[in-house]
Enzyme design. Structure first.
Site, PDB file in Angstrom:
ATOM      1  N   VAL A  14       2.237 -10.000   6.617  1.00  0.00           N
ATOM      2  CA  VAL A  14       0.634  -9.786   6.521  1.00  0.00           C
ATOM      3  C   VAL A  14      -0.202 -10.272   5.368  1.00  0.00           C
ATOM      4  CG1 VAL A  14      -0.499  -7.365   5.946  1.00  0.00           C
ATOM      5  CG2 VAL A  14       1.699  -7.448   7.066  1.00  0.00           C
ATOM      6  N   LYS A 105       3.590   1.964   5.008  1.00  0.00           N
ATOM      7  CA  LYS A 105       3.690   3.194   5.259  1.00  0.00           C
ATOM      8  C   LYS A 105       4.781   3.928   4.981  1.00  0.00           C
ATOM      9  CE  LYS A 105       5.431   0.225   8.466  1.00  0.00           C
ATOM     10  NZ  LYS A 105       4.982  -1.238   9.049  1.00  0.00           N
ATOM     11  N   GLU A 129      -5.524   1.041   4.987  1.00  0.00           N
ATOM     12  CA  GLU A 129      -5.969   0.754   6.480  1.00  0.00           C
ATOM     13  C   GLU A 129      -4.834   0.149   7.324  1.00  0.00           C
ATOM     14  OE1 GLU A 129      -8.931   2.099   8.283  1.00  0.00           O
ATOM     15  OE2 GLU A 129      -7.045   1.710   9.533  1.00  0.00           O
ATOM     16  N   VAL A 132      -0.935   1.740   9.043  1.00  0.00           N
ATOM     17  CA  VAL A 132      -0.911   2.611  10.406  1.00  0.00           C
ATOM     18  C   VAL A 132      -1.677   2.062  11.458  1.00  0.00           C
ATOM     19  CG1 VAL A 132      -0.912   4.681  11.648  1.00  0.00           C
ATOM     20  CG2 VAL A 132      -0.519   4.790   9.111  1.00  0.00           C
ATOM     21  N   ILE A 136      -6.006  -1.537  14.027  1.00  0.00           N
ATOM     22  CA  ILE A 136      -7.096  -0.614  14.554  1.00  0.00           C
ATOM     23  C   ILE A 136      -7.670   0.399  13.270  1.00  0.00           C
ATOM     24  CG2 ILE A 136      -7.102   1.335  16.156  1.00  0.00           C
ATOM     25  CD1 ILE A 136      -4.313   0.432  17.238  1.00  0.00           C
ATOM     26  N   GLU A 190      12.457  -6.478  15.567  1.00  0.00           N
ATOM     27  CA  GLU A 190      13.038  -7.294  14.365  1.00  0.00           C
ATOM     28  C   GLU A 190      14.815  -7.555  14.954  1.00  0.00           C
ATOM     29  OE1 GLU A 190      11.932  -7.409  11.155  1.00  0.00           O
ATOM     30  OE2 GLU A 190      10.177  -6.135  11.415  1.00  0.00           O
ATOM     31  N   LYS A 205       4.460   6.733   9.959  1.00  0.00           N
ATOM     32  CA  LYS A 205       2.916   6.435  10.266  1.00  0.00           C
ATOM     33  C   LYS A 205       2.290   7.627  10.462  1.00  0.00           C
ATOM     34  CE  LYS A 205       3.671   1.915  11.951  1.00  0.00           C
ATOM     35  NZ  LYS A 205       3.924   1.139  13.194  1.00  0.00           N
ATOM     36  N   GLY A 302       1.163  -7.479  13.736  1.00  0.00           N
ATOM     37  CA  GLY A 302       0.775  -9.084  13.798  1.00  0.00           C
ATOM     38  C   GLY A 302       0.303  -9.525  12.706  1.00  0.00           C
TER      39      GLY A 302
HETATM   40  N1  HSE Z   1       7.340  -2.540  13.594  1.00  0.00           N
HETATM   41  C1  HSE Z   1       6.127  -2.090  13.836  1.00  0.00           C
HETATM   42  C2  HSE Z   1       6.131  -1.935  15.588  1.00  0.00           C
HETATM   43  C3  HSE Z   1       4.786  -2.624  13.334  1.00  0.00           C
HETATM   44  O1  HSE Z   1       6.763  -2.461  16.151  1.00  0.00           O
HETATM   45  O2  HSE Z   1       5.026  -1.263  15.696  1.00  0.00           O
HETATM   46  C4  HSE Z   1       4.919  -2.527  11.953  1.00  0.00           C
HETATM   47  O3  HSE Z   1       4.582  -1.157  11.619  1.00  0.00           O
END
Ligand code: HSE
Length: 440
Positions: A14, A105, A129, A132, A136, A190, A205, A302
């Site tokens: 990020v 989060k 922002e 979550v 978006i 992951e 979230k 992403g």
């Molecule tokens: N690992 C999360 C997902 C994204 O798969 O949506 C990061 O919050």
């Protein structure tokens, strides 16, 4: 002020996304903010690993104090994730009068009450922002766009990994394990996917979104959290037979003085917009008493989408700094005194529709035994499917119920599980029917 100076802690995915957005879009950001956003210092414990962006050596450091002690740096961005030292860094930055931005989060869900209190005490802001829904603009939508509304409910597909896996299972009929392997091969899941597939990430979230939507403090430990690892292809097929899709839904709903906040696999009607959200996409459906229904959709993770969200926070805070307005928009949309703890309704009191899949021996009288126990617990059956034998000696017996109370369901399933004719634990999936999804 000729520029807004920013310190970044954490040059991971990020962080690199933020660096790239600030570089690629520096001109439009300057046009929109009026002055440049300058990344003055970037701190990470690892400065050697290859990264998709290049950062001038002279602004790199391994010492957070290089950011905290710099009085020209007015905004600190924390993108290291996890609880500590992220929490200490944020608290310390706020204590020194800096606004902070975080995408964390988990930290906000578990320690948000303390962090927001510190922000109030030091009269600085916390922007989040990117925490979550990745790119978006969910937070800004709830905090600003829908500020004139009482929120009735939020339904969110907030975890892209889980949604990708469920989509593969629904499209290809693959098992959970195979779909997970595919998600890992695609770089979506992951290496340790447990937080994503067991619903914890989505629970973090929805905790953050619930605080915002209902202007309240949330006790994260009270959020009922179930993941998708127990869903098998037959559940997905039965759901389709009944006209539903299974999604990992994060649900938050106003219920008098209390709120429902829960995360679990949920059957939703195939024709609902959320049922059509596929792959790694996220979506959120919000009902407001004035606005009606609102739905947002996009990439929830992403490097670039998340970098875009962090950069939007920098512009917001930068604008406040430029006009010297202090904290113009409180982080949770309401002022401190209005922020109250709100009890999360216990799951035993939940009333909803249910899907049950029993594994039972195929002999006369079994259905009546099971339905008798359900009836004794005030659970009314809406429909039943029994298909051919799949496991030697036992058959799946599938039921959809009318609305029932979760405590009654729990007691009935325990009693049914003790029957000799029942050969495996019963699968329970909660159902949000069309009325509940569309009209509360
Ligand atoms: N690992 C999360 C997902 C994204 O798969 O949506 C990061 O919050």
């Amino acid at each position: 002020m000729k520029e807004i100076q920013v310190g970044l802690i954490g040059l991971g995915t990020v962080g690199c996304g933020l660096v790239k957005v600030l570089e690629d879009n520096s001109e439009i950001l300057k046009e929109r903010l009026g002055v440049p956003l300058r990344l003055k210092r970037v701190v990470d414990i690892d400065l050697e690993s290859p990264r998709p962006v290049s950062v001038p050596r002279k602004i790199l450091s391994t010492q957070v104090e290089d950011i905290l002690a710099d009085e020209e740096i007015r905004i600190v961005v924390e993108l290291i994730g996890g609880m500590e030292p992220a929490k200490t860094f944020l608290l310390e930055a706020m204590k020194r009068g800096k606004h902070v931005v975080t995408a964390n989060k988990a930290l906000l869900a578990v320690h948000g009450n303390e962090l927001f209190a510190a922000a109030r005490e030091h009269q600085v802001n916390i922007a989040f922002e990117a925490a979550v829904g990745g790119g978006i603009p969910l937070i800004r939508t709830l905090r600003e766009g829908l500020v004139a509304n009482r929120v009735g409910h939020i339904y969110g597909i907030l975890n892209g990994t889980a949604n990708y896996i469920l989509t593969r299972m629904a499209r290809e009929g693959t098992t959970f394990a195979d779909a997970l392997k595919e998600a890992q091969a695609q770089g979506i899941a992951e290496a340790d996917p447990s937080l994503d597939v067991e619903g914890v990430d989505a629970a973090h979230k929805i905790a953050v979104l619930s605080s915002l939507a209902y202007c309240c403090e949330i006790d994260f430990n009270q959020i009922h959290t179930e993941g998708i690892s127990q869903i098998d292809p037959s559940d997905i097929q039965f759901a389709k037979d009944f006209g539903y899709q299974i999604k990992l839904l994060a649900i938050s709903r106003s219920d008098g003085d209390r709120i429902e906040v829960r995360v679990h696999p949920t059957m939703i009607p195939q024709e609902h917009m959320l049922a059509k959200v596929e792959g790694a996409y996220n979506a959120i459906h919000i009902s407001g008493d004035a606005v009606g229904d609102v739905m947002l959709y996009g990439l929830g993770a992403g490097m670039m989408p998340t970098g875009s969200a962090v950069a939007s926070d920098l512009v917001d805070l930068g604008r406040d700094l430029l006009v010297g307005s202090g904290v113009r928009i409180p982080p949770l949309a309401c002022e401190g005194e209005a922020l109250v703890p709100r009890q999360i309704k216990p799951m035993d009191e939940l009333v909803t529709n249910y899907y049950f899949k029993f594994s039972a021996v195929d002999q006369p009288g079994v259905l009546s035994k099971i339905s008798g126990i359900l009836g004794n617990h005030d659970i009314s059956i809406a429909s039943v499917i029994q298909k051919g034998r799949q496991v030697k000696g036992s058959v799946p017996l599938v039921m959809m119920t009318h609305e029932a109370r979760e405590r009654d369901v729990r007691l009935a399933l325990a009693e049914i599980g003790d029957l000799k004719v029942v050969t495996a634990p019963t699968r329970l999936i909660r159902v949000e029917n069309r009325e509940a999804v569309d009209e509360d």
